[in-house]
Design a protein around this motif. Structure first.
Motif, PDB file in Angstrom:
ATOM      1  N   ASN A 602       0.823  -1.206   0.000  1.00 17.15           N
ATOM      2  CA  ASN A 602       0.000   0.000   0.000  1.00 17.15           C
ATOM      3  C   ASN A 602       0.861   1.261   0.000  1.00 17.15           C
ATOM      4  N   ASN A 606       0.849   4.034  -3.195  1.00 19.56           N
ATOM      5  CA  ASN A 606       0.539   5.450  -2.991  1.00 19.56           C
ATOM      6  C   ASN A 606       1.705   6.339  -3.433  1.00 19.56           C
ATOM      7  N   PHE A 616      -5.655   8.913  -8.292  1.00 21.46           N
ATOM      8  CA  PHE A 616      -6.154   7.924  -7.343  1.00 21.46           C
ATOM      9  C   PHE A 616      -7.610   7.588  -7.670  1.00 21.46           C
ATOM     10  N   ARG A 621      -6.752   7.601  -1.451  1.00 20.68           N
ATOM     11  CA  ARG A 621      -5.494   6.875  -1.412  1.00 20.68           C
ATOM     12  C   ARG A 621      -5.742   5.365  -1.507  1.00 20.68           C
TER      13      ARG A 621
END
Length: 777
Positions: A602, A606, A616, A621
Motif C-alpha cells: 500500500n 501510494n 487515485f 489513497r
C-alpha cells in the motif's frame, strides 16, 4: 518494462532496374524526399552514405525514423486446391517426397515403385520397422562382403541457386546490392558502424570506382558501373553423420552475402544451401580437394569477366557479377584452401604468411580461376574454432584444468558445485560439472570461459599461486576480447576498444609464457593465436564476425545427420497462480522478505501514484485489504533496447520455487530515481487498483556499499554488489526493469555477489557504461 519502439532495418527491400537507379533501400526514394538532411544534428541521428554507383544521395534520419518504411512487400501465395500438382495424386507426391528425403538412387526408386505396384497383387505382411529388423536378424547367418569405395564429387550449380533466389518474390525483395557506409551521431560527431557485408570495406571496394575518384588501390575496375555484385559465402568442413563418428560427410555450403543476417543465417528460404559433397581422401588431400572444388566453382568462373543478365522477381533485368567474399572453415580446411602446409609448415599464417618462429608477433589452387578473388583475403577469422576451441579450450582451459588438479580434489569439487549453482539463463549452457569433463560441442567451452573466472577466483591466491592466478587474468582478458569479437554491430570506437583488449590479452599471455617457460609442456606459438591479429581487419573488410562464423554452417550438420539417424526435442511450461494478500503472507511465514507484505505494498502504490502522476481511484489513497487478490507469475519476458545493435532484445526471467528441479529467482537491473541498481526477483504479480491492473515486482536490492575492493576485483575487472538485509525488500513497477542479469555469490564476502558482465555482448557494453557513469559521478 523496458521496450524499444524502434527496430533498425539494415537489410531491406530491393527495387531492381536494368539501366536506372538501383537503390534498394525502401527508406530511400530517389525522387522527392520526405526526410532531408538537417543542418543541426541530434544525438543518435543515422547517416546513410550510399556508394556513388547507386546514384542515391546521402541522407540523415532521426533515430526513430530510420528503418520505418513499408519494407519488402509481403507476397501472399495463392491457395492451391491440389497443392501436390503436377503429381496426379497426393499419394504420388508423398511417395516421391519420401524417395527424395531418403536420397534414393535411380535404381532404388525404380525398385520401390515396382514393389508398390506388386503389392496390389501379392500379400505384403511387414507391419513396421521392428518387423523388418526382426526378420533380417532371423536371416542374418553370415556377413555380407563389402564393396570397394569409389570417391565421387556431387555438386549442383551455385549460380542456378542464386538465380532462383533472385526470382523468388518472397526472398528477392530483401537483397541488398548497393554498398553503403552507416554512421550514428554521438552528440559530437558521426561514428561509423558496421554490421552486414555491404556496410564494410570489401563490398564497397568491389563496386566500380575509378582510381582517381577514390584512392583505394591502384588496380583496374572490378565490375561495370551499371551492374551489381552478387557475393557468396562458402563453407566446407567434415561432418559426423553417426553418433560415434564412423560415418562422415564433407558438405560444401553456400550463403548469399547480399541477404540480411536474419535470413542468411536462418533455416528457411534464403538460408544456406548444400551445393557440393567432397570426397574424404587422406592421400593427395590437397590435390583431390582443389580438383573437386573446381567442379563446384566452374559455374561462376566465366561470369566473373562478363557477368550474367538475370530477370528478377519484378520482371526487371539486371547484370550481376559473382564474387567469393568470405571463405568460412576451420584452420585445417582453410590451410587446404590457401594451399599452405598448416601447423607444421614454415609459414602457417593464412593471411600474412609470417614465418613460424614469429607467430607470437602481431599445386594449383581452385580459386585461381576466380578473377578478383584473393583467397587469402577471403579466408576469414573463425571465432568458434580459433577462439573458443583454439585459444581457450586447447590452451587456456587445458592449462587451468592442470592447475586445478594440482590444487587438489577439493578445488575441483568447489568449482563444479559453483557451476551447478549458477542460475539457468536462456542461451547459456548450464553445467553440473566442468573440471574433468570433455565436450564435443565447442559452444560449451565458450560458456565455460564466460563463467570460470567467477567460479575459481577464490581458489588461487595472487601471492601463493602466481602462475595460476596470472592464467586466470589471461582468461578474463580473453573473455573481454571475445566479447568484442561477438558484437553484432561494430563502431569505430568498439573496434578501437577491441584492438586494445587484444593487445592487453597478448601482453598477459606473453607474460604467462615467460613466467612458465621452464614448466610449460605445450607451445603457445600456434597459428590460431596469431590469427587474432587479423581479426579486426576482417571486421572492417567483411563486417562483423557473425557474417563468417561457422556456427550456422555447422548447424547444417544436424539435418545431414538426421538423414542418418533420428533425434527428438522437448520443452517445459510454467504456471500462474491467483492468491490473496493474506495467502502470500501466510505461505511465507518466517521469511523476513514478506513481513508486512500488504502494508508495504500500500505504501509503495501510494508513492508510485504520486510520483508518476497517476490519479487515485475516486480521489482516495490506495488501501488494499488482506483479502484482495493478486495474480502471481513465475515467468516474465522483458524487452529492452540492445546497446549492441539498438534492436529490441528479450530476456526470459524466472521467479519460481521450482524450475528444472531447483528454485530460480533471477536478477535484474532496475532504473530508479537515483540511478540503476541490481536486484533479485522474489515475487512477480499484478494487482488491481480501481479498474486498472498494475504489474509489480518484489525485489531484494543489491545496492549496499561494498567497502574497500580487494586486488582481485581490479585484476579480473569484477563488479561487486552487496545485498540489503532481507527485511529491506522493495517493490517496483515492472516497467522499471532495464534487463535481466546474472549475479554469482562471492563466498569470500558475506551477502556480496559478482555481476557476470560476460553474459552476452549487451551486458558487456552495459556494464562498461555503468562503470564509466559511476566513475564520472
Amino acid at each position: 518494462m523496458s521496450s524499444a519502439a524502434f527496430i533498425p532495418v539494415c537489410a531491406v527491400a530491393l527495387k531492381l532496374s536494368d539501366l536506372r537507379c538501383h537503390c534498394n533501400d525502401p527508406s530511400i526514394n530517389c525522387g522527392p524526399q520526405t526526410s532531408s538532411p538537417q543542418p543541426q544534428f541530434e544525438e543518435d541521428n543515422i547517416q546513410v552514405q550510399y556508394h556513388p554507383n547507386s546514384q542515391c544521395p546521402m541522407w540523415v534520419y532521426h533515430f526513430e525514423e530510420y528503418g520505418h518504411s513499408p519494407g519488402a512487400p509481403i507476397i501472399v501465395p495463392p491457395v492451391e486446391p491440389e497443392p501436390w500438382c503436377p503429381f496426379r495424386t497426393q499419394i504420388d507426391f508423398e511417395v516421391a517426397g519420401l524417395a527424395l528425403e531418403a536420397a534414393l538412387t535411380h535404381q532404388q526408386l525404380d525398385r520401390l515403385l515396382n514393389l508398390i505396384h506388386r503389392s496390389k497383387h501379392e500379400d505384403f505382411t511387414l507391419r513396421n520397422r521392428k518387423d523388418i529388423r526382426d526378420t533380417w536378424d532371423a536371416a542374418s547367418f553370415k556377413l555380407t562382403p563389402g564393396d570397394d569405395k569409389i570417391f565421387q564429387v556431387f555438386y549442383c550449380s551455385i549460380w542456378d541457386w542464386a538465380v532462383d533466389l533472385l526470382q523468388d518474390p518472397q526472398v528477392s525483395p530483401h537483397f541488398v546490392f548497393d554498398a553503403k557506409q552507416l554512421s550514428k551521431f554521438n552528440g559530437d560527431r558521426f561514428v561509423r558502424f558496421i554490421h552486414d557485408p555491404w556496410t564494410a570495406n570489401s563490398f564497397w571496394e568491389y563496386c566500380h570506382i575509378p582510381y582517381i575518384q577514390l584512392q583505394i588501390r591502384s588496380r583496374s575496375s572490378k565490375i561495370p558501373q551499371d551492374s551489381k555484385p552478387l557475393a557468396f559465402i562458402l563453407y566446407a568442413d567434415k561432418a559426423k553423420l553417426s553418433s560415434f563418428g564412423r560415418a562422415k560427410g564433407y558438405p560444401v555450403v553456400t550463403w548469399c552475402a547480399n541477404l540480411p543476417t536474419v535470413i542468411r543465417n536462418g533455416e528457411g528460404l534464403g538460408g544456406g544451401r548444400v551445393v557440393g559433397w567432397l570426397p574424404i581422401h587422406f592421400n593427395f588431400k590437397n590435390a583431390v580437394w582443389h580438383q573437386s572444388f573446381m567442379k563446384i566453382l566452374a559455374c561462376l568462373a566465366p561470369l566473373l569477366k562478363v557477368g550474367s543478365a538475370v530477370k528478377c522477381w519484378d520482371d526487371l533485368v539486371c547484370v550481376f557479377y559473382p564474387m567469393i567474399l568470405i571463405l568460412s572453415a576451420d584452420y585445417e580446411e582453410q590451410s587446404v584452401m590457401a594451399l599452405i602446409c598448416g601447423l607444421m609448415g614454415k609459414f602457417p599464417c593464412l593471411i600474412c604468411l609470417v614465418p613460424r618462429n614469429e607467430l607470437s608477433k602481431t599445386s594449383n589452387n581452385s580459386f585461381d580461376m576466380m578473377e578478383h578473388t584473393d583467397v587469402h583475403q577471403a579466408l576469414s577469422h573463425n571465432k568458434l574454432h580459433f577462439n573458443d576451441e583454439g585459444l581457450f579450450s586447447d590452451h587456456q582451459w587445458a592449462k587451468l584444468q592442470k592447475w586445478i588438479e594440482h590444487s587438489g580434489r577439493q578445488a575441483a569439487v568447489l568449482i563444479d558445485n559453483l557451476f551447478n549453482s549458477f542460475l539457468c539463463w536462456r542461451n547459456l549452457n548450464h553445467f553440473d560439472q566442468v573440471v574433468s569433463v570433455s565436450f564435443s560441442d565447442v559452444t560449451k567451452y565458450e560458456d565455460i570461459s564466460k563463467l570460470i573466472v567467477f567460479a575459481s577466483h577464490n581458489i588461487f591466491n595472487h601471492e601463493q599461486d602466481l602462475e595460476a592466478y596470472l592464467l586466470l587474468r589471461c582468461i578474463r582478458s580473453y573473455v573481454e576480447f571475445n566479447m568484442y569479437v561477438s558484437l553484432d554491430v561494430h563502431t569505430e570506437d568498439t573496434i578501437n576498444d577491441g584492438q586494445k583488449a587484444l593487445a592487453t590479452l597478448m601482453e598477459l599471455i606473453n607474460k604467462y609464457i615467460e613466467d612458465t617457460l621452464e614448466i610449460c609442456d605445450k607451445s603457445w606459438n600456434f597459428p590460431k593465436k596469431h590469427l587474432s591479429a587479423h581479426l579486426f581487419d576482417n571486421i572492417e573488410a567483411k563486417g562483423v564476425s557473425q557474417n563468417y562464423t561457422t556456427k550456422p554452417n555447422e548447424k547444417m550438420h544436424g539435418p545431414l545427420k538426421n538423414a542418418y539417424q533420428d533425434c527428438t526435442n522437448f520443452k517445459n511450461v510454467t504456471e500462474q497462480v491467483t492468491k490473496s494478500l493474506a495467502d502470500i503472507e501466510a505461505s511465507n511465514t518466517g521469511n523476513p522478505a514478506f513481513v508486512q507484505f500488504h502494508i508495504k505494498l500500500n505504501v509503495f502504490l501510494n508513492h508510485a501514484f504520486n510520483t508518476n502522476g497517476i490519479p487515485f481511484p475516486d480521489g482516495r489513497r490506495v488501501q488494499l485489504a488482506a483479502d484482495d487478490m493478486i495474480t502471481e507469475y513465475q515467468f516474465l519476458k522483458v524487452n529492452y533496447e540492445s546497446l549492441v545493435d539498438w534492436r529490441t532484445s528479450t530476456n526470459y526471467l524466472r521467479c519460481s520455487p521450482m524450475f528444472h528441479g531447483l528454485p530460480q529467482y533471477d536478477f535484474v537491473i532496475l532504473q530508479t530515481e537515483v540511478g540503476v541498481i541490481f536486484t533479485q526477483l522474489l515475487l512477480v504479480f499484478t494487482c488491481t487498483v480501481g479498474n486498472d491492473q498494475y504489474p509489480i515486482v518484489l525485489t531484494l536490492p543489491y545496492d549496499q556499499p561494498v567497502g574497500a575492493c580487494p586486488r582481485k576485483d581490479k585484476d579480473f575487472n569484477f563488479w561487486q554488489v552487496k545485498a540489503k538485509p532481507r527485511v529491506s525488500t522493495e517493490f517496483f513497477l515492472v516497467q522499471s526493469i532495464v534487463r535481466g542479469c546474472v549475479l554469482v555469490e562471492d563466498s569470500s564476502r558475506p551477502n556480496e555477489a559478482l555481476v557476470i558482465d560476460t553474459l552476452n555482448t549487451d551486458m558487456f557494453l552495459r556494464m562498461k557504461e555503468i562503470r564509466t557513469n559511476t566513475i564520472a559521478g
